[in-house]
Design a protein around this motif. Structure first.
Motif, PDB file in Angstrom:
ATOM      1  N   SER A 249      72.962 -55.302  43.481  1.00 14.28           N
ATOM      2  CA  SER A 249      72.625 -54.842  42.131  1.00 14.28           C
ATOM      3  C   SER A 249      71.255 -54.164  42.133  1.00 14.28           C
ATOM      4  N   ALA A 250      70.316 -54.762  42.876  1.00 12.27           N
ATOM      5  CA  ALA A 250      68.966 -54.167  42.958  1.00 12.27           C
ATOM      6  C   ALA A 250      69.004 -52.784  43.610  1.00 12.27           C
ATOM      7  N   ALA A 251      70.010 -52.569  44.482  1.00 14.00           N
ATOM      8  CA  ALA A 251      70.119 -51.276  45.175  1.00 14.00           C
ATOM      9  C   ALA A 251      70.945 -50.274  44.374  1.00 14.00           C
ATOM     10  N   GLY A 252      71.317 -50.660  43.170  1.00 13.07           N
ATOM     11  CA  GLY A 252      72.045 -49.743  42.289  1.00 13.07           C
ATOM     12  C   GLY A 252      73.542 -49.741  42.497  1.00 13.07           C
ATOM     13  N   LEU A 253      74.069 -50.722  43.277  1.00 15.05           N
ATOM     14  CA  LEU A 253      75.523 -50.815  43.475  1.00 15.05           C
ATOM     15  C   LEU A 253      76.071 -51.864  42.505  1.00 15.05           C
ATOM     16  N   ASN A 254      76.845 -51.403  41.565  1.00 19.49           N
ATOM     17  CA  ASN A 254      77.375 -52.308  40.557  1.00 19.49           C
ATOM     18  C   ASN A 254      78.670 -52.933  41.088  1.00 19.49           C
ATOM     19  N   CYS A 255      78.574 -54.192  41.551  1.00 18.66           N
ATOM     20  CA  CYS A 255      79.717 -54.816  42.239  1.00 18.66           C
ATOM     21  C   CYS A 255      80.108 -56.150  41.605  1.00 18.66           C
ATOM     22  N   GLU A 256      81.264 -56.611  42.006  1.00 18.38           N
ATOM     23  CA  GLU A 256      81.618 -58.006  41.729  1.00 18.38           C
ATOM     24  C   GLU A 256      82.131 -58.604  43.041  1.00 18.38           C
ATOM     25  N   ILE A 257      81.835 -59.905  43.216  1.00 19.06           N
ATOM     26  CA  ILE A 257      82.181 -60.522  44.498  1.00 19.06           C
ATOM     27  C   ILE A 257      83.056 -61.746  44.259  1.00 19.06           C
ATOM     28  N   LYS A 258      84.148 -61.824  44.989  1.00 20.73           N
ATOM     29  CA  LYS A 258      85.038 -62.996  44.901  1.00 20.73           C
ATOM     30  C   LYS A 258      84.951 -63.781  46.206  1.00 20.73           C
ATOM     31  N   THR A 259      85.102 -65.105  46.075  1.00 20.14           N
ATOM     32  CA  THR A 259      85.098 -65.931  47.288  1.00 20.14           C
ATOM     33  C   THR A 259      86.532 -66.097  47.770  1.00 20.14           C
ATOM     34  N   TRP A 260      86.665 -66.532  49.040  1.00 15.81           N
ATOM     35  CA  TRP A 260      87.987 -66.680  49.651  1.00 15.81           C
ATOM     36  C   TRP A 260      88.882 -67.633  48.853  1.00 15.81           C
ATOM     37  N   ASN A 261      88.289 -68.720  48.308  1.00  8.54           N
ATOM     38  CA  ASN A 261      89.143 -69.697  47.599  1.00  8.54           C
ATOM     39  C   ASN A 261      89.543 -69.198  46.213  1.00  8.54           C
ATOM     40  N   GLU A 262      88.744 -68.294  45.647  1.00 15.74           N
ATOM     41  CA  GLU A 262      89.129 -67.703  44.367  1.00 15.74           C
ATOM     42  C   GLU A 262      90.303 -66.739  44.559  1.00 15.74           C
ATOM     43  N   LEU A 263      90.341 -66.130  45.714  1.00 19.15           N
ATOM     44  CA  LEU A 263      91.372 -65.112  45.965  1.00 19.15           C
ATOM     45  C   LEU A 263      92.647 -65.670  46.574  1.00 19.15           C
ATOM     46  N   SER A 264      92.522 -66.817  47.242  1.00 19.39           N
ATOM     47  CA  SER A 264      93.710 -67.361  47.881  1.00 19.39           C
ATOM     48  C   SER A 264      94.464 -68.250  46.895  1.00 19.39           C
ATOM     49  N   LEU A 265      95.442 -67.683  46.254  1.00 22.94           N
ATOM     50  CA  LEU A 265      96.237 -68.392  45.250  1.00 22.94           C
ATOM     51  C   LEU A 265      96.943 -69.593  45.895  1.00 22.94           C
ATOM     52  N   PHE A 266      97.446 -69.370  47.107  1.00 24.47           N
ATOM     53  CA  PHE A 266      98.179 -70.419  47.811  1.00 24.47           C
ATOM     54  C   PHE A 266      97.264 -71.619  48.061  1.00 24.47           C
ATOM     55  N   TYR A 267      96.020 -71.344  48.499  1.00 22.84           N
ATOM     56  CA  TYR A 267      95.070 -72.421  48.760  1.00 22.84           C
ATOM     57  C   TYR A 267      94.839 -73.237  47.486  1.00 22.84           C
ATOM     58  N   ARG A 268      94.615 -72.512  46.397  1.00 27.15           N
ATOM     59  CA  ARG A 268      94.320 -73.204  45.132  1.00 27.15           C
ATOM     60  C   ARG A 268      95.514 -74.011  44.651  1.00 27.15           C
ATOM     61  N   GLN A 269      96.705 -73.445  44.774  1.00 21.87           N
ATOM     62  CA  GLN A 269      97.909 -74.161  44.308  1.00 21.87           C
ATOM     63  C   GLN A 269      98.134 -75.432  45.129  1.00 21.87           C
ATOM     64  N   VAL A 270      98.021 -75.295  46.439  1.00 24.01           N
ATOM     65  CA  VAL A 270      98.233 -76.465  47.306  1.00 24.01           C
ATOM     66  C   VAL A 270      97.153 -77.509  47.038  1.00 24.01           C
ATOM     67  N   LYS A 271      95.915 -77.038  46.902  1.00 26.39           N
ATOM     68  CA  LYS A 271      94.803 -77.972  46.687  1.00 26.39           C
ATOM     69  C   LYS A 271      94.975 -78.705  45.357  1.00 26.39           C
ATOM     70  N   ASN A 272      95.335 -77.974  44.323  1.00 23.06           N
ATOM     71  CA  ASN A 272      95.540 -78.611  43.011  1.00 23.06           C
ATOM     72  C   ASN A 272      96.647 -79.655  43.086  1.00 23.06           C
TER      73      ASN A 272
END
Lengths: 412, 228
Positions: A249-272
């Protein structure tokens, strides 16, 4: 305190049969919870590695702000340009925990063997970086034939199901067709370099892996839709996400970052699911422990009413009587937990020796059942069972302490 | 000087709506160093009287003083401390803690009042020697005869150096010869250490060895033999 513990221990040993039944209840409960935790710990570890390495999610994925919401409809607008990619890679690699950051692009379209066509989903990757991300996982899901090679621009890796459907194998030629970002139809020749198992039935008949420049040329662009970041320690994921976000953000790149567990639906479903089952088992075990200890202590107090009267007559205060019986309950919890650790370790050793296999849902090959030994969990489980046993003994102990001395002495 | 002073003490037991008077206006004064037997038939109120003297029960009415302190006015904790430091108990059924050895049973009152382990052990061993049981100090109660158990109970009652020892029918579960030995032991300790002993019995044969006899009947003092 030591003399009261000695009395508590001797009373436990004196009523052998009753104590053994209580200790068995506690230890079986302990072993059941602990083994399940060991199993889920191994599953979570496997799923984590599978998500990060196998699925190729890395630890973090950086998107241009708005990609996740509007990227599907306006991809060109929310992709990283070549210049932004270079800048983001340079910035992220300044962090000591970052092993690599690599651009990727997702493409989809039709794949044909000349006679039959079907849909495909593919990811355009940098071959060398993809190899680094996969790491040891490459051995678990080997590619039959050759892996992607930067020198073979049209070479692709094809999922087993898709290859089977199209009757293709390493060395087979085909064509992929897709709409470019400008909306034009585009078709490119491919050659199957290798065939691989995605590990999931749902993706095995659709997936392919291209080289990044090939995927970009299919979409007629030089852009990428994401930057995958691989770290040296998954436990640092959250902290580094925060750090990278502010750096970009400080370098002027407007980004969003996701973590592996936020993106892995299978991981979250199994874990839940597993977390829910674990909670259910844990509550049942806790109830069994509380009931067993409360029952044992209630009976012990009834049998030892005269002893309580004697102790009070000899000058033992109510709180000390309370302490004495609570200690006995806590000691049952402690001994039961020790026995539970032994049982758990024995079961763990047997499972390691036998190596039983099973096929989990959604997986196409048998998996070896592995149970981890989780010492920190066993320790906290032991502490919680001791504390619960203490609590379970407190109520009967309070009743014991409140007894009238004369009535207690006259108890038969 | 009186160690115990009882004035118009009554004690009623309530069974539902039925009130059963156990003591009906007892006046009694016990001096330090006395050796007293409370005797009378079953149901005369002997145990109730001893329970009150031992501060493990409270009277329905009247006043009870222990070394000048009114016992009823003390909190439960203070009464417990009073018992711990000044009163020793010998029970009819011995009431030893079954999981503890003779030595550990004798150490128990000292450990309850916070005496250090080595000091408690030293004192307990001395008391066990005094009652002639050094050879079985490590035996648990189940391995001892009734007479031995009662001697352990006496050692336990004496280990805190109390000013008063209460013994409720201490010989009821013993044979005649052992009963005489126990009473002689108590008497010897009373004479040697000037500890006040108050015990109940309905065994006439033991009364000859007692300095002062208090006869109870229907919850009242029928006869107080005074000091002999």
């Amino acid at each position: 305190m030591i003399q009261w513990m000695r009395i508590a221990l001797r009373n436990i040993l004196k009523n052998r049969r009753r104590s053994i039944v209580t200790l068995i209840s506690i230890s079986l409960g302990f072993a059941a919870v602990s083994l399940f935790q060991g199993y889920t710990d191994n599953v979570y570890e496997g799923l984590r590695i599978s998500a990060i390495r196998g699925e190729g999610l890395g630890h973090l994925i950086i998107y241009k702000k708005g990609w996740l919401e509007k990227g599907k409809t306006k991809p060109d607008q929310y992709m990283f340009s070549q210049e932004e990619i270079e800048k983001a890679i340079e910035l992220t690699q300044k962090d000591d925990h970052v092993i690599l950051s690599t651009p990727q692009i997702h493409v989809s379209g039709l794949v044909s063997n000349g006679r039959t066509s079907t849909i495909f989903l593919a990811k355009g990757v940098v071959a060398h970086d993809d190899k680094v991300i996969k790491g040891d996982m490459a051995e678990f899901w080997p590619v039959k034939g050759n892996v992607l090679n930067q020198k073979h621009h049209y070479g692709v890796e094809m999922a087993e199901g898709l290859a089977k459907y199209l009757g293709m194998k390493p060395g087979s030629d085909g064509v992929v067709m897709a709409t470019t970002l400008d909306g034009q139809m585009n078709a490119l020749d491919i050659q199957v370099e290798g065939v691989y198992d995605t590990g999931a039935e749902a993706t095995n008949d659709k997936y392919m892996r291209f080289l990044l420049p090939f995927a970009q040329s299919l979409y007629d662009t030089e852009k990428a839709d994401q930057l995958v970041v691989l770290l040296d320690d998954w436990k640092e994921t959250q902290q580094i996400r925060t750090r990278l976000l502010s750096m970009l953000s400080a370098a002027g790149l407007n980004c969003e970052i996701k973590t592996w567990n936020e993106l892995s639906l299978f991981y979250r479903q199994v874990k839940n699911l597993f977390d829910m089952i674990f909670l259910f088992i844990y509550i049942i075990v806790l109830i069994i422990v509380v009931m067993s200890v409360a029952n044992t202590m209630g009976t012990a107090i009834l049998e030892r009413t005269r002893e309580i009267g004697t102790l009070r007559a000899l000058g033992m205060k109510r709180r000390s009587v309370n302490l004495l019986f609570s200690l006995e309950g806590a000691m049952l919890g402690f001994l039961g937990s020790i026995l539970g650790i032994i049982l758990n370790t024995a079961a763990w050793s047997i499972i390691r020796a036998i190596k039983p296999t099973y096929i989990p849902p959604g997986v196409s090959t048998p998996v070896t059942l592995i149970v981890n030994l989780v010492p920190h969990f066993m320790f906290s489980l032991m502490v919680s069972l001791i504390f619960l046993s203490l609590l379970a003994a407190i109520l009967p102990a309070r009743l014991a302490a409140r007894q009238n001395v004369v009535e207690a002495l006259g108890h038969v | 000087m009186s160690i115990i002073e009882m004035k118009a003490i009554t004690k009623d037991y309530h069974f539902g709506e039925t009130v059963v008077p156990a003591l009906r206006g007892v006046d009694l004064s016990i001096d330090k160093g006395e050796f007293i037997a409370i005797w009378g038939p079953s149901g005369s109120g002997k145990t109730t009287l001893l329970n009150l003297i031992g501060a493990i029960d409270e009277p329905s009415s009247g006043q009870l003083f222990f070394e000048g302190q009114e016992v009823v006015k003390l909190s439960d904790n203070k009464q417990t401390e009073l018992r711990s430091r000044h009163i020793g108990f010998v029970f009819q059924g011995f009431n030893l803690i079954p999981v503890l050895s003779a030595l550990e049973n004798v150490m128990l009152p000292l450990q309850i009042n916070g005496t250090l382990h080595f000091k408690a052990k030293e004192k307990a061993l001395a008391r066990i020697k005094e009652v002639g049981l050094s050879n079985i100090a490590n035996h648990i109660p189940a391995k001892m005869s009734g007479g031995q158990q009662q001697r352990v109970a006496i050692a336990r009652a004496l280990v805190t150096d109390p000013s008063l020892v209460i013994a409720d029918e201490p010989t009821a579960n013993l044979d005649t010869e052992t009963s005489h030995k126990i009473i002689r032991l108590m008497r010897a300790l009373n004479e040697k250490e000037k500890i006040t002993f108050v015990f109940s019995t309905h065994d006439h044969r033991l009364l000859k060895q007692v300095k002062r006899l208090v006869q109870l009947e229907d919850g009242m003092v029928k006869e107080d033999g005074g000091k002999r």
